[in-house]
Design a protein around this motif. Structure first.
Motif, PDB file in Angstrom:
ATOM      1  N   ASP A 494      -4.668  53.532  21.654  1.00  0.00           N
ATOM      2  CA  ASP A 494      -3.752  54.658  21.408  1.00  0.00           C
ATOM      3  C   ASP A 494      -4.113  55.253  20.049  1.00  0.00           C
ATOM      4  OD1 ASP A 494      -1.713  56.424  21.940  1.00  0.00           O
ATOM      5  OD2 ASP A 494      -0.164  55.164  21.064  1.00  0.00           O
ATOM      6  N   ARG A 545       4.183  53.923  26.708  1.00  0.00           N
ATOM      7  CA  ARG A 545       4.951  55.177  26.719  1.00  0.00           C
ATOM      8  C   ARG A 545       4.870  55.876  28.066  1.00  0.00           C
ATOM      9  NH1 ARG A 545       3.794  60.684  25.720  1.00  0.00           N
ATOM     10  NH2 ARG A 545       5.589  61.813  24.839  1.00  0.00           N
ATOM     11  N   ASN A 613       2.987  48.320  16.795  1.00  0.00           N
ATOM     12  CA  ASN A 613       2.571  49.540  17.487  1.00  0.00           C
ATOM     13  C   ASN A 613       3.700  50.496  17.853  1.00  0.00           C
ATOM     14  OD1 ASN A 613      -0.155  48.722  17.516  1.00  0.00           O
ATOM     15  ND2 ASN A 613       0.188  47.500  19.362  1.00  0.00           N
ATOM     16  N   LYS A 614       4.889  49.968  18.069  1.00  0.00           N
ATOM     17  CA  LYS A 614       5.930  50.809  18.629  1.00  0.00           C
ATOM     18  C   LYS A 614       6.945  51.316  17.609  1.00  0.00           C
ATOM     19  CE  LYS A 614       4.450  50.996  22.794  1.00  0.00           C
ATOM     20  NZ  LYS A 614       3.085  50.604  22.503  1.00  0.00           N
ATOM     21  N   HIS A 617       5.501  54.326  16.095  1.00  0.00           N
ATOM     22  CA  HIS A 617       4.940  55.292  17.043  1.00  0.00           C
ATOM     23  C   HIS A 617       5.261  56.716  16.603  1.00  0.00           C
ATOM     24  CE1 HIS A 617       4.200  57.229  20.989  1.00  0.00           C
ATOM     25  NE2 HIS A 617       3.386  56.210  21.173  1.00  0.00           N
TER      26      HIS A 617
END
Length: 1274
Positions: A494, A545, A613-614, A617
């Motif tokens: 990502d 996502r 990672n989230k 984001h």
């Protein structure tokens, strides 16, 4: 991916069901009948309709109904993705249709045009089957006699010279479909097992024909096919197929060489025009088809020529502009490589398990399955089998193959997916013919695509190539340790690019690789690999996502669990993370992931994914969801989250990256709250660090600049969480947090204000009330801010007062309520008006009332007099303020912003109603709580009525106001009003008494859920019944006229229809037939007087009266007609005087025309008012008035003397009323004289205007037009 994962069980289920049905059929009937039953039930459901159409076509030997082909095509379109359901019927459909085509082709020479008209509709049906099932399935049922070859070529030539009438699919007349079907027919006919020269009848008459020359029939076919190669439609692909079948025949060497020379010319001469582009695509497609169908010996001779051409073409700028061209180049490149390499099945290829289900079952039954697969596994792991190595070493690899593989690897980096996909398949096919050593080199080259410097296209192409290698058994288990880490990285690929990121296609392809692993390898080879991949697959399945990536990862995990044997908790996880549960991102984060995390091995990978990672984001909503998801996992290991997760994210709250600090702030607050809910006590040191987060953010000035608003919302949520958790705070930090909340309350963003209000509610309770700190100053401060010039401050302070606890309101509750009542009213100064501030004031007012009354009910500290004074204030002042807010119709550039206030007022009235009714029930029954709904005071109990808080008058006002909103023009408000009324009527906690006509209201608003109150045709007929009750009729009518006289056509029709149906109902009791009409007319006059000079109501009301007059309503009520018309004339005289509203003037003039047509004494007064408008300053109004006067004179001749009527009509029809104003006024005076009306007053008014301000009159004409344009909304 999901389709692949779910296809096998679906087919198995269909197979089992079909077998069971067949079994039953064999017992009851013959086998054929059972098969028909199965096909009818599970396959083409419309078969009966299709068969009837086909029978009609076969019986007439033509399509008699022009719509028949399009009917069949519309049916087949539904099976576009499930063509296998149609395949059992193909023979029944195709064979008779092609028989008709063949029979008509024989007659081609007689009347060719008529025959084409017969063939084209049939070809539409056949081609629709080709698009659904594919040409391979359909062409099997084409006739293929040798004699048909020349006939088909003649038919193709005839169609080739026919131009298509229309290119639209819906209007297709069959030219394109006919060409495609004939080309397909030829593709099977050219495979006749005889020399084509022996079939060609033209050779028999040509003695000069040479043996080495192509037959004329071949030249005709190739000539037409070359033309179609330049076509942009589907004929290009089918022509390429035909050429590949024809030119690869053993008797076609000359024709083949000639065609290769032609393609060389096409590929070499690049001109920048459209036709050349399509010709280039056709040539490449034909070569690719030839290299697929031709023999190796035939093709090896032309490989150098073709390879040189495509090597130059792939490097040209022409190829860079066309993805389809690059795709065909990749396809042709791989097929050249397959031609250069001899076909063989490499001994080093991995064969994990037997492909036959029966063989697997028999091996398992004999206990040899494990031995067999273990031996295979051992064989595959042995990387040095002597015999295969010797064969590989002896194999000669042409030099051109290296260039081909290099081009395919370059294709994996292409910017377009179709090119990468074609290149990946080429890598797989080519590698299957290489040696083990060379395949390792190819794998190494593919793995180089995953280097950090490569783009997302390379990663995607690399994943596709790895999946192809795995599916074909070319990726050996010994290479998996190198491949798996790369696949894991791809699963989390990502890359942030500006305000978004790329990589979803890479993650989807990585899941496809994992899916291929599950299908390719035996469970002993995959045991350790699956242990590595499973946490990452489930992480993507729960937290990605994109929904397609979540489903792809879940499908890959399902495939591995299903094929790799007994995996711990595999079935439970598959059932939890299914296709549908993962469709919602919120459900995946908060429910599916939490269910999976309970199993060993998944919690900590999930936490790492969220932390790293989230919560950082780029999407704000996903960061908020990640923080919530992180907190939902705390219950599994609070110690880990307190010691590891908190320590990790607290420093990130001051990160320079906005996304990181926003997500970290939210996550810190949610974690603290979750730990508190798990009864985990934070250490003093950690509490100190948590308490310092907000002051540190303020000190770093992170509320300013970009992202300041986002951080304010996050900080408010953080304060709310630590307040609920009762984190220990020093006094200085308490003041700092309170200041922060006050700043957020002043912010113009409503979301920030709402978050601050939620936080303030818990903060005050935790740190001011619980600590017994005086908060009276806070209340005084917010009360002062209610009148602040800044509208944002007023909005926030009203909401803040609404959440303050009763302890802070007890001393000044009366001031608080009165000031909030004042804030609910529309501000006197237009510049200070703000609908959101009034909405918040209404919400705050009702919340304060509930807080005060609940506290008094539970505490009992206050005296009875003080207690009653509160409830009396609610009844007298607060209910009045809310009812007044129900009439807030403020409008600004956003539209009807007053509707927000009205909606809040309705909810407030409902809640305050319950407060008063509960109090009444306590006073009357001596006990608190709900009372029996059957309990109702007798109407004669006057001594009780004097002391009731919620009496019949108040109930009438509330219900009437709500019903008014239920018949107005906004769907949302109508639905909200009906639901509020429904809750009031059927409330079980506090039975609401003294509602007039309650039984009728309960009939109108039944206690049923999911009633469509927002649909006009449903709601208006019900609420129209309230017009017969005087206590509600005026309120309902004042709202109804806005709908009937509004601009929305559908709403106007529904409301008017309901009103007319209501008026047509004749009751059989002692009332006359016009009683409803009489009541309606009386209410109309009341609305005219009550809303005098209020154009919001008066304009639609006048339009409503005009519509009703046109239906002859109000004009046949005898004496009441005169009363109504007189009242209407009085109102019109006031409303139309000086008005600049064109729609209002137009409606008023029309009403005057109807009244003037009535044969009563009132008509002369209306006629006089109508004549005045003949001298109006607006030309359009003068013209409209003249039209009405003309109609009135025709209908009512008594207004003008008989001998003057013709002259009056002539004046009206001959005068240009849109011309000069003075001329129009002179004609108007003449009409006054003819009608015998007094002109003295009108002359005085006219002279006063003309002599008083002549210049103003000139400019007024222009000003009036500008005002007219403004009022019209342009």
């Amino acid at each position: 991916m999901e389709k692949m994962a779910g296809l096998a069980p679906k087919k198995q289920k269909e197979k089992e069901e079909s077998e069971s049905v067949v079994g039953v059929g064999e017992e009851e009937d013959d086998e054929y009948g059972a098969k028909e039953a199965v096909l009818q039930k599970y396959f083409l459901q419309e078969w009966k309709l299709v068969k009837s159409i086909l029978d009609d076509i076969v019986s007439h030997k033509r399509v008699s109904d022009p719509s028949a082909p399009h009917k069949i095509r519309s049916i087949m379109d539904k099976y576009q993705e499930q063509g296998q359901l149609v395949e059992p019927y193909l023979e029944s459909i195709v064979s008779p249709l092609m028989f008709i085509v063949r029979s008509k082709t024989v007659e081609l020479g007689v009347a060719s045009n008529k025959i084409l008209q017969v063939i084209k509709p049939i070809c539409i049906i056949i081609y629709s089957l080709v698009t659904v099932c594919g040409y391979k399935a359909v062409v099997r049922f084409f006739p293929h006699q040798v004699s048909d070859l020349e006939l088909a070529v003649s038919l193709l030539e005839k169609c080739h010279h026919t131009t298509s009438v229309s290119s639209l699919r819906q209007e297709s007349t069959g030219e394109m479909e006919a060409k495609c079907v004939i080309l397909l027919w030829l593709s099977i006919l050219v495979l006749v097992p005889f020399d084509i020269s022996t079939v060609d009848t033209s050779i028999a008459n040509n003695s000069k024909f040479g043996k080495l020359e192509p037959a004329p029939l071949v030249l005709r076919i190739t000539g037409i096919s070359k033309d179609y190669l330049s076509n942009a439609g589907p004929m290009r692909t089918i022509a390429a197929l035909l050429l590949s079948k024809l030119l690869t025949r053993p008797d076609m060497p000359k024709a083949f060489s000639s065609f290769v020379e032609w393609t060389h010319e096409v590929l070499s001469s690049l001109t920048d025009d459209v036709m050349n582009h399509f010709r280039l695509l056709g040539a490449l497609e034909a070569l690719a088809a030839i290299f697929k169908a031709g023999g190796r010996k035939l093709l090896l001779d032309v490989v150098p020529i073709v390879w040189d051409d495509i090597s130059l073409l792939i490097k040209s700028s022409y190829a860079a502009k066309s993805p389809l061209l690059r795709k065909y180049l990749m396809k042709l490149t791989q097929r050249i490589g397959l031609t250069c390499l001899p076909h063989r099945s490499p001994s080093w290829r991995y064969v994990g398990k037997t492909n036959s289900l029966g063989e697997n079952i028999s091996l398992s039954a004999s206990g040899k399955a494990g031995e067999c697969n273990d031996s295979i596994y051992a064989k595959d792991l042995n990387s040095e089998p002597s015999s295969s190595c010797l064969e590989d070493e002896e194999m000669d690899i042409p030099e051109i193959v290296e260039e081909i593989i290099e081009m395919l690897l370059t294709g994996l980096r292409d910017t377009d997916t179709v090119v990468r996909w074609s290149a990946a398949k080429g890598i797989g096919r080519t590698t299957s013919r290489l040696t083990a050593a060379l395949s390792e080199e190819v794998l190494s080259s593919v793995l180089e695509l995953f280097s950090p410097g490569e783009g997302d296209g390379s990663w995607h192409g690399g994943c596709l190539a790895l999946a192809e290698l795995a599916r074909r058994g070319l990726l050996l288990p010994v290479s998996l340790p190198k491949v798996v880490p790369v696949v894991v990285k791809a699963l989390h690929y990502d890359i942030r690019r500006g305000p978004h990121s790329v990589g979803s296609h890479v993650r989807d392809a990585a899941a496809y690789v994992c899916w291929a692993f599950g299908r390719a390898y035996y469970h002993t080879d995959m045991r350790n690999i699956l242990d590595q991949l499973a946490p990452h697959l489930l992480t993507v399945a729960c937290y990605d996502r994109e929904v397609n990536c979540r489903r792809a990862a879940a499908a890959a995990f399902q495939e591995n669990v299903g094929r790799q044997g007994n995996y711990p908790h595999g079935i439970d996880i598959v059932n939890t993370a299914d296709y549908f549960s993962l469709s919602s991102r919120a459900n995946s984060y908060v429910h599916v992931a939490v269910s999976i995390a309970q199993y060993e091995g998944y919690l900590y990978p999930f936490v790492d994914e969220l932390l790293y990672n989230k919560i950082c984001h780029w999407e704000k909503g996903l960061r908020e969801l990640a923080a919530e998801a992180l907190s939902s996992l705390v219950k599994y290991d609070p110690e880990y989250f307190a010691n590891y997760a908190l320590e990790k994210i607290i420093p990130c709250t001051l990160s320079s990256d906005l996304c990181m600090r926003h997500g970290a702030t939210l996550a810190t607050g949610e974690l603290v709250l979750a730990l508190h809910q798990c009864d985990y006590a934070l250490s003093a040191d950690k509490q100190k660090r948590v308490a310092g987060v907000v002051p540190a953010i303020g000190k770093a000035r992170l509320y300013r600049g970009k992202g300041g608003e986002i951080m304010r919302s996050a900080v408010s949520r953080f304060i709310e969480c630590i307040s609920v958790s009762s984190v220990s705070l020093p006094e200085k930090i308490k003041r700092s947090l309170l200041d922060t909340l006050n700043e957020n309350l002043r912010h113009p963003n409503s979301q920030i204000q709402d978050a601050a209000v939620k936080a303030l509610k818990h903060f005050v309770q935790a740190y001011l009330i619980a600590a017994d700190v005086g908060g009276a100053s806070i209340t005084s401060k917010y009360l002062e801010l209610l009148t602040d010039p800044n509208v944002a401050v007023r909005r926030g302070s009203a909401l803040a007062i609404g959440v303050l606890p009763c302890k802070l309101l007890a001393d000044r509750w009366k001031d608080v309520l009165l000031k909030l009542c004042n804030s609910c009213a529309i501000e006197d100064n237009p510049d200070d008006r703000d609908a959101e501030a009034r909405v918040n004031a209404v919400k705050g007012l009702v919340s304060v009332c509930e807080a005060l009354t609940q506290e008094k009910e539970h505490s009992g500290v206050q005296s009875i007099e003080d207690d009653m004074s509160l409830f009396l204030l609610i009844k007298d002042r607060i209910m009045t303020a809310l009812l007044k807010a129900l009439d807030d119709y403020s409008v600004d550039n956003r539209g009807d912003v007053g509707s927000w206030v009205r909606e809040a007022a309705m909810n407030g009235l409902e809640r305050c109603t319950y407060i008063l009714c509960k109090r009444d029930s306590i006073d009357l029954s001596g006990r608190s709580g709900g009372i029996d709904s059957a309990f109702e005071l007798e109407p004669t109990a006057d001594n009780h009525q004097l002391h009731l808080l919620f009496d019949a008058n108040l109930a009438t006002s509330i219900v009437g106001g709500i019903c008014k909103q239920a018949v107005e023009k906004m769907d949302k408000l109508r639905e909200a009003a009906a639901k509020v009324l429904q809750r009031i009527l059927y409330n079980k906690v506090a039975y609401v008494q003294h509602i007039p006509h309650r039984k009728k209201l309960e009939e109108i608003v039944p206690n049923e859920a999911d009633l469509k109150w927002g649909v006009p045709t449903f709601s208006y007929p019900r609420f129209m019944q309230l017009l017969q009750f005087g206590c509600y009729s005026r309120s309902v009518l004042s709202g109804l006229v806005i709908s009937i006289g509004g601009l929305q056509d559908s709403l106007r029709k529904a409301s008017l229809t309901a009103l007319l149906e209501y008026l047509q109902v004749v009751k059989s009791e002692d009332q006359n037939e016009n009683s409803r009409e009489y009541m309606l007319s009386t209410d109309m006059l009341w609305v005219l007087q009550h809303y005098r000079r209020c154009d919001r109501v008066i304009v639609p009301l006048l339009k409503t009266i005009e519509i009703l007059f046109s239906k002859r309503i109000f004009l046949t009520m005898e004496s009441q007609t005169v009363v109504f018309c007189a009242g209407a004339l009085d109102s019109l005289e006031v409303e139309l005087k000086g008005s600049k509203d064109f729609s209002k003037l137009y409606a008023g003039i029309a009403i005057l025309g109807y009244i003037a047509s009535v044969s009563d004494s009132i008509n002369s007064r209306a006629f006089s008012q109508l004549l005045r408008f003949l001298g109006h300053r607006y030309p359009k109004i003068r013209k409209a008035s003249a039209e009405q006067v003309y109609l009135v004179l025709l209908q009512n001749e008594g207004l003008v003397a008989e001998d003057k009527i013709d002259k009056a009509l002539e004046i009206i029809s001959e005068t240009c009323w849109e011309g000069d104003t003075e001329a129009a006024k002179l004609q108007r005076f003449e009409l006054y004289d003819m009608a015998g009306l007094d002109t003295d007053q009108i002359r005085k008014t006219s002279n006063r205007v003309s002599t008083g301000n002549r210049s103003a009159t000139i400019t007024d004409e222009n000003a009036s037009y500008s005002s007219l344009v403004d009022s019209s909304g342009f």
